[in-house]
Write a protein that holds these residues in place. Structure first.
Motif, PDB file in Angstrom:
ATOM      1  N   SER A   1       0.374  11.964   2.996  1.00 14.30           N
ATOM      2  CA  SER A   1      -0.977  11.910   3.088  1.00 14.30           C
ATOM      3  C   SER A   1      -1.262  11.200   4.622  1.00 14.30           C
ATOM      4  O   SER A   1      -0.554  10.445   5.416  1.00 14.30           O
ATOM      5  CB  SER A   1      -1.247  10.667   2.178  1.00 14.30           C
TER       6      SER A   1
ATOM      7  N   SER B   1       7.124  16.667   6.489  1.00  5.74           N
ATOM      8  CA  SER B   1       6.547  16.386   4.897  1.00  5.74           C
ATOM      9  C   SER B   1       5.116  16.701   4.869  1.00  5.74           C
ATOM     10  O   SER B   1       4.368  16.335   4.053  1.00  5.74           O
ATOM     11  CB  SER B   1       6.686  14.884   4.971  1.00  5.74           C
TER      12      SER B   1
ATOM     13  N   GLY C   1       0.916   5.570   0.388  1.00  2.00           N
ATOM     14  CA  GLY C   1       0.002   6.952   0.489  1.00  2.00           C
ATOM     15  C   GLY C   1       0.845   8.000  -0.680  1.00  2.00           C
ATOM     16  O   GLY C   1       0.509   7.893  -1.920  1.00  2.00           O
TER      17      GLY C   1
ATOM     18  N   THR D   1       0.598  -1.244  -0.015  1.00  2.00           N
ATOM     19  CA  THR D   1       0.031  -0.184  -0.153  1.00  2.00           C
ATOM     20  C   THR D   1       0.746   1.234  -0.031  1.00  2.00           C
ATOM     21  O   THR D   1       1.809   1.324   0.588  1.00  2.00           O
ATOM     22  CB  THR D   1      -0.952  -0.043   1.271  1.00  2.00           C
TER      23      THR D   1
ATOM     24  N   GLY E   1       4.010   8.174  -0.466  1.00  2.42           N
ATOM     25  CA  GLY E   1       5.569   7.799  -1.046  1.00  2.42           C
ATOM     26  C   GLY E   1       6.564   8.536  -0.236  1.00  2.42           C
ATOM     27  O   GLY E   1       7.616   8.661  -0.817  1.00  2.42           O
ATOM     28  N   SER E   2       6.335   9.592   0.811  1.00  3.93           N
ATOM     29  CA  SER E   2       7.456  10.199   1.658  1.00  3.93           C
ATOM     30  C   SER E   2       7.847   9.379   2.514  1.00  3.93           C
ATOM     31  O   SER E   2       8.831  10.146   3.119  1.00  3.93           O
ATOM     32  CB  SER E   2       6.676  11.343   1.895  1.00  3.93           C
ATOM     33  N   GLY E   3       7.780   8.230   2.820  1.00  3.76           N
ATOM     34  CA  GLY E   3       8.276   7.557   3.873  1.00  3.76           C
ATOM     35  C   GLY E   3       9.753   7.304   3.676  1.00  3.76           C
ATOM     36  O   GLY E   3      10.274   7.541   2.630  1.00  3.76           O
TER      37      GLY E   3
END
Ligand SMILES: Cc1cc2nc3c(=O)[nH]c(=O)nc-3n(C[C@H](O)[C@H](O)[C@H](O)COP(=O)(O)OP(=O)(O)OC[C@H]3O[C@@H](n4cnc5c(N)ncnc54)[C@H](O)[C@@H]3O)c2cc1C
Length: 457
Positions: free
Chosen positions: A143, A138, A74, A72, A76-78
């Protein structure tokens, strides 16, 4: 693509329809990894972009039936590889489910789809005089779904807590396509196991979150801001530890070392004092002015070379922006000097901040590395960012920092999550029985292990 993969995609297309699928390799390439470093990613079979909970359920039913893994995504800022694609799997991107379903002003709640950008929600509720506190660095591009899945923190946690403190209820889809509702609307409620808290921070390994009900607060008063500069990390760390001990709860207590400050100035020309460690504090609420005065005295006692207190909102916004761009600025330094970067995320009990910063400085010297240190000092949560040319050396220093935090009664991740990057370290933090319980929980939610394999467990 092999024949089997082509058949599978055809089957998926028949099940979900063309509109939800992305298979063009150029477009798929934009969904294969998050913003972490030194984490692996694979080549997915396809990207699925659902528009509704029913779409998510259909995609998961299909994946379950075909034993196809699902990652999954969101925004993609992880920073730990949690949204990295796996070979032959689906990437389920929730960016199209980006509706603020309801802002209930009287009830001080918001119901949102997972793809809503956190900053957009904060702005939307502020228009009603309400406050959604969690504000990761971020905030402008991550998200709510990703925040829930990582239990994201941010700059105001020191007073207002983390994402999970604001989640009242969730709708989520289990890997076999069943929809589950957890939690409740009242701020109190203790019926049964707390499945909401179990899903918060589960990093996409237990279920896909499709709707979130959030608790909101009344908008706080405009905060006052203090900036104190210190000649070294140890003095800055001692100041932070004293703030925690003094019984004052600032609404923000952030730190940037001189490497980070120089990088921020170089990137954004902010004119911050260089060659010093900066601590930024904010206090809001009725006692703010008195609290800032106490902090000012404490900073002076700890040898601050400069302390300034201001109620100027523009100046405060500039300082916050400086802190928010810290990682991007260090990334730029790495790029400009032919180096790579690797970010750590450790937290220790606040009273051990001085020990943590001393350990980081020692590790930087031992490994002959530049390590930019910034973070949420008020939470004991720092992000030492290693700028390196030799990966082996960087990994050794990274491990040494994480081990040091753990040895101080801290944790291997304060807010970014375990993902792929800290998987080994989770095993070192959990005791064997807690580790067994983790395995059991995963088995109950996801018996065939299709959700985010390789993350957390
Ligand atoms: C410059 C910068 C600053 C940052 N500052 C902070 C900070 O201050 N505090 C902080 O905590 N983090 C910070 N982060 C890290 C990151 O922004 C957070 O982890 C954020 O919560 C990730 O959200 P996302 O939407 O990008 O999720 P993604 O990166 O897409 O995914 C993160 C994880 O959540 C899972 N996931 C996403 N959506 C769902 C869903 N709907 N259901 C189930 N699982 C899901 C994914 O599988 C993955 O494991 C920062 C990152 C950057 C690049």
């Amino acid at each position: 693509m092999s024949t089997t993969a082509t058949d599978l995609v055809g089957d998926l297309r028949a099940a979900l329809g063309d509109d939800l699928l992305v298979t063009d390799p150029d477009l798929v390439g934009g969904y294969v990894r998050d913003q972490s470093r030194l984490t692996e990613h694979g080549t997915p079979l396809a990207v699925v972009a659902p528009r509704s909970t029913d779409d998510v359920a259909a995609a998961l039913r299909w994946a379950h039936a075909h034993a196809v893994p699902v990652v999954t995504r969101g925004a993609g800022s992880g920073l730990v590889g949690g949204a990295n694609a796996v070979d032959g799997g689906l990437v389920l991107t929730l960016h199209r489910m980006d509706r603020i379903v309801e802002v209930d002003v009287a009830g001080a709640r918001a119901v949102v789809q997972p793809g809503v950008i956190t900053g957009d929600l904060r702005a939307a509720v502020a228009a009603h005089g309400l406050f959604y506190p969690p504000d990761p660095g971020s905030v402008a591009f991550c998200s709510i779904g990703g925040n829930v899945a990582t239990n994201a923190g941010g700059m105001c946690c020191v007073k207002y807590g983390v994402t999970g403190d604001y989640v009242l209820a969730l709708e989520a889809v289990l890997p076999d396509g069943r929809v589950v509702h957890t939690g409740r609307l009242p701020v109190k409620g203790v019926a049964g196991y707390d499945l909401t808290s179990l899903l918060v921070g589960s990093e996409g390994t237990l279920a896909v979150v499709t709707e979130v009900t959030l608790r909101l607060l009344p908008a706080p008063t405009t905060p006052g801001t203090l900036v104190a500069s210190f000649t070294g990390l140890t003095a800055a760390g001692a100041f932070v530890a004293e703030v925690a001990a003094a019984g004052i709860t600032p609404s923000m207590l952030e730190l940037m070392d001189s490497t980070t400050v120089t990088a921020v100035n170089a990137m954004a020309g902010m004119g911050l004092d260089e060659g010093v460690v900066l601590v930024l504090a904010q206090c809001d609420g009725p006692g703010a002015t008195a609290d800032l005065a106490v902090l000012e005295k404490a900073a002076e006692r700890h040898g601050a070379v400069d302390v300034a207190v201001s109620s100027d909102a523009e100046e405060a916004a500039m300082l916050l922006e400086a802190r928010r761009i810290a990682l991007t600025a260090l990334e730029r330094v790495a790029a400009d000097t032919g180096r790579q970067w690797l970010l750590d995320d450790v937290a220790v009990p606040r009273e051990r901040m001085v020990e943590l910063v001393a350990a980081i400085e020692r590790i930087a010297a031992d490994h002959d590395l530049t390590i930019g240190v910034f973070g949420h000092a008020g939470d004991g949560n720092l992000h030492p960012t290693l700028l390196y040319t030799d990966e082996t050396v960087a990994l050794a220093a990274f491990d040494a920092i994480t081990a040091a935090a753990l040895a101080m009664g801290g944790t291997v991740t304060g807010e970014h999550g375990v993902g792929r990057l800290k998987r080994v370290w989770l095993g070192r933090e959990l005791d064997p029985v807690a580790d067994e319980l983790h395995t059991g929980v995963k088995r109950v939610f996801d018996p065939t292990g299709i959700l985010n394999p390789g993350v957390v467990r």
